[in-house]
Motif scaffolding. Structure first.
Motif, mmCIF file in Angstrom:
data_model
loop_
_atom_site.group_PDB
_atom_site.id
_atom_site.type_symbol
_atom_site.label_atom_id
_atom_site.label_comp_id
_atom_site.label_asym_id
_atom_site.label_seq_id
_atom_site.Cartn_x
_atom_site.Cartn_y
_atom_site.Cartn_z
ATOM 1 N N PHE A 21 -8.190 -53.552 -51.822
ATOM 2 C CA PHE A 21 -8.516 -52.431 -50.942
ATOM 3 C C PHE A 21 -7.714 -52.483 -49.644
ATOM 4 N N GLY A 22 -7.535 -53.672 -49.083
ATOM 5 C CA GLY A 22 -6.752 -53.778 -47.859
ATOM 6 C C GLY A 22 -7.205 -52.755 -46.842
ATOM 7 N N GLU A 23 -6.232 -52.075 -46.216
ATOM 8 C CA GLU A 23 -6.544 -50.997 -45.304
ATOM 9 C C GLU A 23 -5.735 -49.773 -45.701
ATOM 10 N N GLN A 24 -6.117 -48.605 -45.176
ATOM 11 C CA GLN A 24 -5.377 -47.394 -45.488
ATOM 12 C C GLN A 24 -3.997 -47.439 -44.856
ATOM 13 N N GLU A 25 -3.004 -46.981 -45.633
ATOM 14 C CA GLU A 25 -1.640 -47.018 -45.123
ATOM 15 C C GLU A 25 -1.416 -45.958 -44.059
ATOM 16 N N GLU A 26 -2.061 -44.804 -44.203
ATOM 17 C CA GLU A 26 -1.883 -43.760 -43.223
ATOM 18 C C GLU A 26 -2.956 -43.888 -42.151
ATOM 19 N N SER A 77 -7.060 -47.027 -52.579
ATOM 20 C CA SER A 77 -6.250 -46.385 -51.538
ATOM 21 C C SER A 77 -6.487 -47.002 -50.169
ATOM 22 N N GLY A 78 -7.517 -47.832 -50.067
ATOM 23 C CA GLY A 78 -7.850 -48.433 -48.781
ATOM 24 C C GLY A 78 -9.030 -47.774 -48.107
ATOM 25 N N LYS A 79 -9.487 -46.628 -48.628
ATOM 26 C CA LYS A 79 -10.636 -45.954 -48.043
ATOM 27 C C LYS A 79 -11.909 -46.759 -48.306
ATOM 28 N N ARG A 80 -12.870 -46.609 -47.423
ATOM 29 C CA ARG A 80 -14.177 -47.252 -47.612
ATOM 30 C C ARG A 80 -15.203 -46.158 -47.894
ATOM 31 N N GLU A 81 -15.058 -45.531 -49.068
ATOM 32 C CA GLU A 81 -15.935 -44.424 -49.406
ATOM 33 C C GLU A 81 -16.632 -44.694 -50.733
ATOM 34 N N LYS A 82 -16.855 -43.657 -51.518
ATOM 35 C CA LYS A 82 -17.710 -43.768 -52.703
ATOM 36 C C LYS A 82 -17.195 -44.793 -53.705
ATOM 37 N N TYR A 83 -15.905 -44.762 -53.973
ATOM 38 C CA TYR A 83 -15.342 -45.696 -54.962
ATOM 39 C C TYR A 83 -15.481 -47.135 -54.475
ATOM 40 N N PHE A 84 -15.195 -47.373 -53.211
ATOM 41 C CA PHE A 84 -15.334 -48.707 -52.621
ATOM 42 C C PHE A 84 -16.782 -49.189 -52.730
ATOM 43 N N GLU A 85 -17.721 -48.305 -52.395
ATOM 44 C CA GLU A 85 -19.136 -48.659 -52.473
ATOM 45 C C GLU A 85 -19.545 -48.970 -53.906
ATOM 46 N N THR A 86 -18.993 -48.220 -54.862
ATOM 47 C CA THR A 86 -19.331 -48.427 -56.264
ATOM 48 C C THR A 86 -18.838 -49.785 -56.754
ATOM 49 N N CYS A 87 -17.639 -50.170 -56.332
ATOM 50 C CA CYS A 87 -17.091 -51.467 -56.743
ATOM 51 C C CYS A 87 -17.957 -52.630 -56.264
ATOM 52 N N LEU A 88 -18.615 -52.461 -55.131
ATOM 53 C CA LEU A 88 -19.450 -53.522 -54.569
ATOM 54 C C LEU A 88 -20.903 -53.447 -55.025
ATOM 55 N N SER A 89 -21.258 -52.377 -55.718
ATOM 56 C CA SER A 89 -22.651 -52.178 -56.098
ATOM 57 C C SER A 89 -23.067 -53.100 -57.242
ATOM 58 N N PRO A 90 -24.230 -53.777 -57.123
ATOM 59 C CA PRO A 90 -24.705 -54.632 -58.222
ATOM 60 C C PRO A 90 -25.134 -53.832 -59.444
#
Length: 285
Positions: A252-257, A199-212
Motif C-alpha cells: 500500500f505504501g503511500e499515494q504517489e499523487e 494505489s496507496g489510498k486508505r479507503e474501502k479496499y484497504f479496509e477490506t484487506c485488513l478486515s478479519p
C-alpha cells in the motif's frame, strides 16, 4: 473443484509442477528454454492461482502486483459458478470500460475455445451494459463505476446477484463501492470477491484487506513464473519508488499523487482539545 474443472473443460491450467502441460501446449518454446535453463519453472504452474480458486471462503480479497493473472482467476471462477449452477447471477464492477470489455472478451474466448462449452452462450450484448447469458439461465452483468469511468453504481444498484466481483477495486470510488455492495443485501449468502493492485489510498479496499471477515491473498509480481531479474531491473528503472511498491510489490505504501502523504499525516496526528489550542509563534498559518 474449480481448478480441475478449468483444466479439463477450459484447457486452462495453473497447476503444472512437472512441466507436462507447458511441454504439451508449447513444445518448441519448452524445448528451447529447457536447453538453456533446465531449472526454469513451468509458466503453467502458478500455485497461487490454485490457492485463490480452491479457497472456499465467500469473502475473498486479492492484493496482487501486476501481471500475475489475478483477472484470469476471476474469469475462471465466474465461469465455473455459471456452468456448475443454473440461474446463477453475477455482477462484475470495474472502474474502466476497457477492463469490462477485456474481461468479457476473455470469457467468450474461453467458452468458444472449449470443446465442451462452445454452444453454451444464449445471448451476448454490449449495451446498455455488457451481459453474457448462458442457456442454463446463468448470467453475468458488467458495470463501470467510480470517478475513473465517469459513471456510478446506480445502474448496478437495482441488480441481484449470487456473486459480486470487483476488479481493480482500489481504483473505484468508495461511495460507489458501498452502493454496489447493497446488491447483496437480499442475498446474505452471496460470494463477494475483490481484486486490485494497491494505489496507496486508505479507503474501502484497504479496509477490506485488513478486515478479519475477509480472506486476503497477497502476491507480489515476482511470484509469476515468467518473472526474471532483468524484468525486475526494468521495472525499478521505469517506475518511481512508490510506483514500484504499488505495481510490483503490491504494497500500500503511500499515494504517489498529492502533497500530503499518508505516513506523514499519520505521524503528525495527536490527541487535543480545541479549546486549549493557542497560536504558536514558531508556526506558519
Amino acid at each position: 473443484n474449480p481448478v480441475k474443472w478449468a483444466a479439463e473443460v477450459l484447457d486452462w491450467h495453473c497447476w503444472d509442477p512437472e512441466g507436462t502441460t507447458w511441454a504439451r501446449k508449447d513444445p518448441e518454446e519448452h524445448q528451447a528454454i529447457m536447453a538453456v535453463d533446465p531449472d526454469r519453472r513451468s509458466k503453467s504452474h502458478r500455485p497461487y492461482q490454485h490457492a485463490m480458486l480452491a479457497c472456499t471462503s465467500t469473502r475473498k480479497v486479492f492484493r496482487c502486483g501486476r501481471q500475475i493473472g489475478k483477472t484470469a482467476v476471476l474469469g475462471v471462477a465466474m465461469l465455473f459458478h455459471m456452468f456448475t449452477n443454473s440461474d446463477f447471477k453475477i455482477v462484475l464492477i470495474t472502474p474502466y470500460q476497457s477492463q469490462i470489455e477485456l474481461i468479457f472478451k476473455n470469457l467468450e474466448d474461453l467458452i468458444r475455445n472449449s470443446p465442451y462449452l462452445g454452444n453454451s452462450i444464449k445471448r451476448s450484448v454490449k449495451a446498455p451494459n455488457y451481459q453474457l447469458e448462458l442457456h442454463n439461465g446463468s448470467l453475468i452483468k458488467g458495470f463501470t463505476a467510480g470517478t475513473k469511468s465517469g459513471g456510478g453504481a446506480g445502474a448496478a444498484r437495482g441488480s441481484s446477484a449470487n456473486m459480486l466481483v470487483f476488479d481493480e477495486a482500489d481504483y473505484l470510488d468508495k461511495a460507489d463501492m458501498d452502493a454496489a455492495l447493497s446488491i447483496i443485501t437480499n442475498f446474505p449468502n452471496a460470494s463477494v470477491w475483490m481484486s486490485s493492485t494497491p494505489s496507496g489510498k486508505r479507503e474501502k479496499y484497504f479496509e477490506t484487506c485488513l478486515s478479519p471477515g475477509w480472506k486476503e491473498f497477497y502476491y507480489p509480481s515476482y511470484v509469476n513464473p515468467n518473472w526474471t531479474e532483468q524484468l525486475d531491473r526494468d521495472f525499478r528503472t521505469i517506475l518511481t519508488e512508490i510506483g514500484y511498491k504499488h505495481e510490483v510489490l503490491a504494497d500500500f505504501g503511500e499515494q504517489e499523487e498529492g502533497v500530503f502523504q499518508v505516513p506523514h499525516v499519520e505521524a503528525a496526528q495527536v490527541e487535543y482539545n480545541y479549546a486549549d489550542m493557542k497560536p504558536q509563534s514558531t508556526w506558519h498559518y
